[in-house]
Design a protein around this motif. Structure first.
Motif, PDB file in Angstrom:
ATOM      1  N   GLN A 267      11.484 -11.590 -29.931  1.00 48.74           N
ATOM      2  CA  GLN A 267      11.985 -11.992 -31.251  1.00 48.74           C
ATOM      3  C   GLN A 267      11.057 -11.474 -32.349  1.00 48.74           C
ATOM      4  OE1 GLN A 267      11.164 -15.929 -33.055  1.00 48.74           O
ATOM      5  NE2 GLN A 267      13.322 -16.357 -32.686  1.00 48.74           N
ATOM      6  N   THR A 268      11.654 -10.940 -33.417  1.00 49.89           N
ATOM      7  CA  THR A 268      10.888 -10.449 -34.560  1.00 49.89           C
ATOM      8  C   THR A 268      11.149 -11.332 -35.782  1.00 49.89           C
ATOM      9  OG1 THR A 268      12.615  -8.994 -35.463  1.00 49.89           O
ATOM     10  CG2 THR A 268      11.209  -8.095 -33.690  1.00 49.89           C
ATOM     11  N   HIS A 269      10.347 -11.106 -36.818  1.00 49.53           N
ATOM     12  CA  HIS A 269      10.546 -11.860 -38.059  1.00 49.53           C
ATOM     13  C   HIS A 269      11.898 -11.528 -38.679  1.00 49.53           C
ATOM     14  CE1 HIS A 269       6.564 -13.691 -38.196  1.00 49.53           C
ATOM     15  NE2 HIS A 269       6.079 -12.532 -37.755  1.00 49.53           N
ATOM     16  N   TRP A 270      12.328 -10.294 -38.566  1.00 48.45           N
ATOM     17  CA  TRP A 270      13.646  -9.930 -39.088  1.00 48.45           C
ATOM     18  C   TRP A 270      14.774 -10.553 -38.274  1.00 48.45           C
ATOM     19  CZ3 TRP A 270      13.860  -4.130 -41.011  1.00 48.45           C
ATOM     20  CH2 TRP A 270      13.106  -4.033 -42.181  1.00 48.45           C
TER      21      TRP A 270
ATOM     22  N   VAL B 281      14.648 -13.520 -37.023  1.00 47.57           N
ATOM     23  CA  VAL B 281      14.704 -14.884 -37.549  1.00 47.57           C
ATOM     24  C   VAL B 281      15.449 -14.910 -38.884  1.00 47.57           C
ATOM     25  CG1 VAL B 281      13.340 -16.833 -38.386  1.00 47.57           C
ATOM     26  CG2 VAL B 281      12.587 -15.569 -36.365  1.00 47.57           C
ATOM     27  N   GLU B 282      15.195 -13.903 -39.705  1.00 53.01           N
ATOM     28  CA  GLU B 282      15.825 -13.823 -41.021  1.00 53.01           C
ATOM     29  C   GLU B 282      17.228 -13.228 -40.961  1.00 53.01           C
ATOM     30  OE1 GLU B 282      13.046 -11.477 -43.219  1.00 53.01           O
ATOM     31  OE2 GLU B 282      11.459 -12.993 -43.119  1.00 53.01           O
TER      32      GLU B 282
ATOM     33  N   SER C 175       9.981  -4.561 -37.448  1.00 55.96           N
ATOM     34  CA  SER C 175       9.437  -5.846 -37.845  1.00 55.96           C
ATOM     35  C   SER C 175       8.600  -6.338 -36.674  1.00 55.96           C
ATOM     36  CB  SER C 175      10.573  -6.833 -38.151  1.00 55.96           C
ATOM     37  OG  SER C 175      10.071  -8.123 -38.424  1.00 55.96           O
ATOM     38  N   SER C 176       7.492  -6.999 -36.959  1.00 56.25           N
ATOM     39  CA  SER C 176       6.592  -7.430 -35.890  1.00 56.25           C
ATOM     40  C   SER C 176       7.130  -8.663 -35.172  1.00 56.25           C
ATOM     41  CB  SER C 176       5.202  -7.712 -36.460  1.00 56.25           C
ATOM     42  OG  SER C 176       5.260  -8.707 -37.466  1.00 56.25           O
TER      43      SER C 176
ATOM     44  N   THR D  98       7.354 -12.398 -33.590  1.00 52.92           N
ATOM     45  CA  THR D  98       6.955 -13.753 -33.936  1.00 52.92           C
ATOM     46  C   THR D  98       6.101 -14.334 -32.805  1.00 52.92           C
ATOM     47  OG1 THR D  98       8.891 -14.727 -32.885  1.00 52.92           O
ATOM     48  CG2 THR D  98       9.101 -14.102 -35.214  1.00 52.92           C
ATOM     49  N   GLU D  99       5.548 -15.503 -33.042  1.00 48.77           N
ATOM     50  CA  GLU D  99       4.789 -16.193 -31.993  1.00 48.77           C
ATOM     51  C   GLU D  99       5.676 -16.452 -30.785  1.00 48.77           C
ATOM     52  OE1 GLU D  99       2.317 -20.405 -31.342  1.00 48.77           O
ATOM     53  OE2 GLU D  99       3.136 -19.882 -33.310  1.00 48.77           O
TER      54      GLU D  99
ATOM     55  N   ARG E 253       7.977  -3.029 -32.252  1.00 50.80           N
ATOM     56  CA  ARG E 253       8.389  -4.249 -31.567  1.00 50.80           C
ATOM     57  C   ARG E 253       8.553  -4.043 -30.060  1.00 50.80           C
ATOM     58  NH1 ARG E 253      12.697  -2.351 -34.736  1.00 50.80           N
ATOM     59  NH2 ARG E 253      14.816  -2.329 -33.848  1.00 50.80           N
TER      60      ARG E 253
END
Length: 208
Positions: A11-14, A16-17, A26-27, A29-30, A58
């Motif tokens: 999962q990446t920050h993008w 999530v968004e 996009s990098s 996420t935790e 990613r």
């Protein structure tokens, strides 16, 4: 017998968004890193002969998390990239659906009709994925190969293996972040899908 292990990036920050990524990046996420490491633990007893990834950050982050302390070179190739989405990349899905409803509908509901200037069509992607698969089969007739790539690429790859047309690309198991698909190829190239979008190692989002 060749076993091809196919993993989607974490999962990446993008993600999530709910932004479209394509060739942009996009990098992780935790949670994305956690699930990638969890997949690595699941595959810890598999001896990989080769690891292929797209050039995206990613996928590289995901592959390194999966491998952990194992010292295997990552073979990067643009042929394993996600589908190119041009001006959509970095935009939220809800904004695209609002501003370009017909094109957005075609992408998800009528992929054969989807066309966007300067971007790949699903036919373009299919051709590229066929070349990618053949490249792997030409290089490996047996053993275990790990491919870390992207959701639409994986859906197209499975679609090709199933012998289906482009109109069926979305009619498969959902490819969650770090989900695992596993395909066995015999010496004649005949394929058997053993796992598809398997995410038993994934931590529920509610934990984070």
């Amino acid at each position: 017998m060749l076993h091809l292990y196919i993993a989607r990036h974490g999962q990446t920050h993008w993600n999530v968004e709910k932004r479209m990524q394509g060739w942009l990046d996009s990098s992780l996420t935790e949670l994305g890193l956690y699930n990638a490491r969890a997949l690595g633990k699941r595959l810890k007893d598999i001896e990989f002969n080769q690891v292929y990834i797209s050039p995206s950050k990613r996928t590289e982050e995901t592959a390194k998390a999966i491998l952990g302390s194992r010292r295997l070179p990552l073979v990067k190739d643009r042929i394993f990239r996600e589908m190119s989405l041009g001006p959509w990349e970095g935009k939220k899905q809800e904004d695209i659906e609002r501003d370009e409803p017909d094109l957005f509908h075609a992408y998800f509901q009528n992929p054969e009709a989807y066309r966007q200037p300067g971007c790949e069509s699903f036919f373009d992607l299919e051709s590229r994925v066929r070349l990618a698969l053949q490249s792997i089969l030409n290089s490996h007739s047996s053993g275990n190969v790990l491919l870390v790539t992207h959701s639409v690429f994986i859906l197209m790859l499975l679609n090709i293996i199933k012998g289906r047309g482009i109109h069926d690309i979305w009619n498969s198991s959902y490819i969650h972040d770090t989900s695992l698909s596993l395909v066995a190829f015999d010496k004649n190239g005949t394929a058997d899908i053993l796992k598809e979008g398997d995410g038993e190692h994934r931590k529920p989002i509610s934990v984070f």
